[in-house]
Scaffold this active site. Sequence first.
Site, short mmCIF file in Angstrom:
data_model
loop_
_atom_site.label_atom_id
_atom_site.label_comp_id
_atom_site.label_asym_id
_atom_site.label_seq_id
_atom_site.Cartn_x
_atom_site.Cartn_y
_atom_site.Cartn_z
N LYS B 45 -24.24 -19.96 21.65
CA LYS B 45 -23.38 -20.96 22.27
C LYS B 45 -23.75 -21.07 23.75
O LYS B 45 -24.16 -20.10 24.36
CB LYS B 45 -21.93 -20.49 22.13
CG LYS B 45 -20.91 -21.47 22.65
CD LYS B 45 -19.58 -21.29 21.98
CE LYS B 45 -18.60 -22.36 22.45
NZ LYS B 45 -19.13 -23.73 22.29
N GLY B 72 -16.12 -29.15 24.65
CA GLY B 72 -16.03 -28.99 26.10
C GLY B 72 -16.73 -27.74 26.60
O GLY B 72 -16.36 -27.20 27.65
N ASN B 99 -28.62 -20.30 25.19
CA ASN B 99 -28.41 -21.65 25.73
C ASN B 99 -27.52 -21.53 26.97
O ASN B 99 -26.59 -20.73 27.00
CB ASN B 99 -27.75 -22.52 24.66
CG ASN B 99 -27.58 -23.96 25.11
OD1 ASN B 99 -26.73 -24.27 25.93
ND2 ASN B 99 -28.39 -24.85 24.56
N CYS B 129 -25.47 -32.31 31.05
CA CYS B 129 -24.26 -32.04 31.82
C CYS B 129 -24.27 -32.85 33.10
O CYS B 129 -25.33 -33.09 33.68
CB CYS B 129 -24.18 -30.56 32.20
SG CYS B 129 -24.14 -29.49 30.79
N THR B 192 -26.46 -33.96 20.81
CA THR B 192 -25.56 -34.92 20.15
C THR B 192 -25.63 -36.28 20.84
O THR B 192 -26.02 -36.38 22.00
CB THR B 192 -24.11 -34.42 20.18
OG1 THR B 192 -23.73 -34.23 21.55
CG2 THR B 192 -23.93 -33.12 19.42
N GLY B 242 -31.02 -31.97 15.44
CA GLY B 242 -30.36 -33.22 15.16
C GLY B 242 -30.22 -33.51 13.68
O GLY B 242 -31.04 -34.21 13.09
#
Lengths: 253, 303
Positions: B45, B72, B99, B129, B192, B242
Amino acid sequence: MNDVLAVVKGNRAVARDTFLMDLDCALEPSLPGQFLMVKVSSSCELFLRRPLAILGQGEGTLEILYKLKGEGTLELSRKKPGDVLWVLGPLGNCFSPPQNGESALFVAGGTGLPPVLALASRVGSGALVIGARSKGDIPLLDRMNSLKGVAVYPVTEDGSLGRRGMATDVLGELLAGAAGPCAVYACGPRGMLEKACELSGVAAARCEVSLEEYMACGFGVCSACTVKTSAGPRRVCSNGPVFDAATIAWGAR
Amino acid sequence: MNTSVRIAPGLVLKNPVLSASGTFAYGEEFSRLFDLGLLGGIVTKGLSLNPKEGNPLPRVYETPCGLINAIGLENIGADAFISGKLPELRSFGTPVIVNFFGSSEEDYALLASRLDVNGIAAIEMNVSCPNVKQGGLEFGRDPEVLFRLTGAVRARTGKPLIVKLTPMVSDIGAMAQAARAGGADAITCANTIPAMAIDEHTWRPVLGNVTGGLSGPAIKPVALKLVWEVSKKVDIPIIASGGACTWNDCVQFLLAGASAVEIGSASLRDPLCFTDIITGIEHYLESRGLDSVTDLIGKLETP
């Protein structure tokens, strides 16, 4: 937790938009409050599994009770005996049974009946308050009434069965009239749970709630269902779904 | 048969199948379901310097063949990861790829140096971001900004650096070139796709954050084309991300030019899918009489 193939044995309407599904399934033993992630379709069009509480479990059998909410549960309602489904479970934690002479007060509303009824069946004493909009929305009333030692209080918003009002009206009276310590176990709409928590606080009763939130994984990896608690962020799927109601930050979402 | 693939100096995966960031947490839950050592690699994550709370609920919504999420970037922060999660995660015998993300170039660089510790095999930089100091435009949307950011991070880490691109650009090949010029060892393509869901009964957005990111098989054809575009523009390895759900999807991504494939949304639906995918790729190679996964990479035959 494991992903097991279940065979549908029965799937029938037991109240308005509410179905009872019987499955043959070699799931590990579960406890009241735990749930399953059910893959409703082998096609990836309905992509996510659906979180559904375990209503009952026997030797190689499972029972789930679900309400039509959208396409996933609609697909589930079309399953016929002999159809197969993958179910991941048992997931999440469980209710903690009454302790130190506590009387159990079970409160269910909306789709919240399965874990509460599973616990009431296991505990076998106390009072069960079932709230619904109308008589036709209440499933499994015969089964509830057949629970020896558990007094059943139906409550309907239109007064068509039992008391007119809300489940928490009756909970308040039961708490006020209790002779000794009580443990409240609630599952249903968030407003009902918050009220149950408030009433339990006033009566100094222990209150456990089973929360419902949108989930993607159901086993703690995606963080979709994180709720705020006094102990920090907690995932409903893996830290819950059962929480000490007093720890939930009800105003925050 | 050789299923191993090379992603960067010192980073060889035993097979081309990885977890994806955000759908695997820090590995603990999956480790109770299967042996993580079977994976080509584990992508954690996304981590930030400090713990992050995430968005208001609801955070996910299912759409046909996929889902929209607006988690988020909730995470426990780099320090808690290194002290609390990494020791177990590194014990599975498969590379741990961390990540990470920030809100300024300094954030990213500081975090990269913080992650330069034993047990982390590589770092994957999320550039989708907002750049807080530059009007909130995502770092990954401007080649010059991305070049500078990659260079700043490169200077602070000895780890293989993988840059995870956003699909929301007009020329993803140019972004991959910028990352490569900045010092990226590999590219993850992509992320995404911004999306939203509206409740027509309440006239309100479904997600607490209003918008989110679409993932799952719904976006696979888009990702496939992005990988193919990037593979024509850079010579460093590409990791596809993806919508891949099956071994067939993975083979398609490899043919398009990817050296490895991240499995994300599919593992939410089928947490045990990784083993099926890995054996599926092996059987495919065998049935085609191929000795190595590398015989597939970039071998798309275009007219």
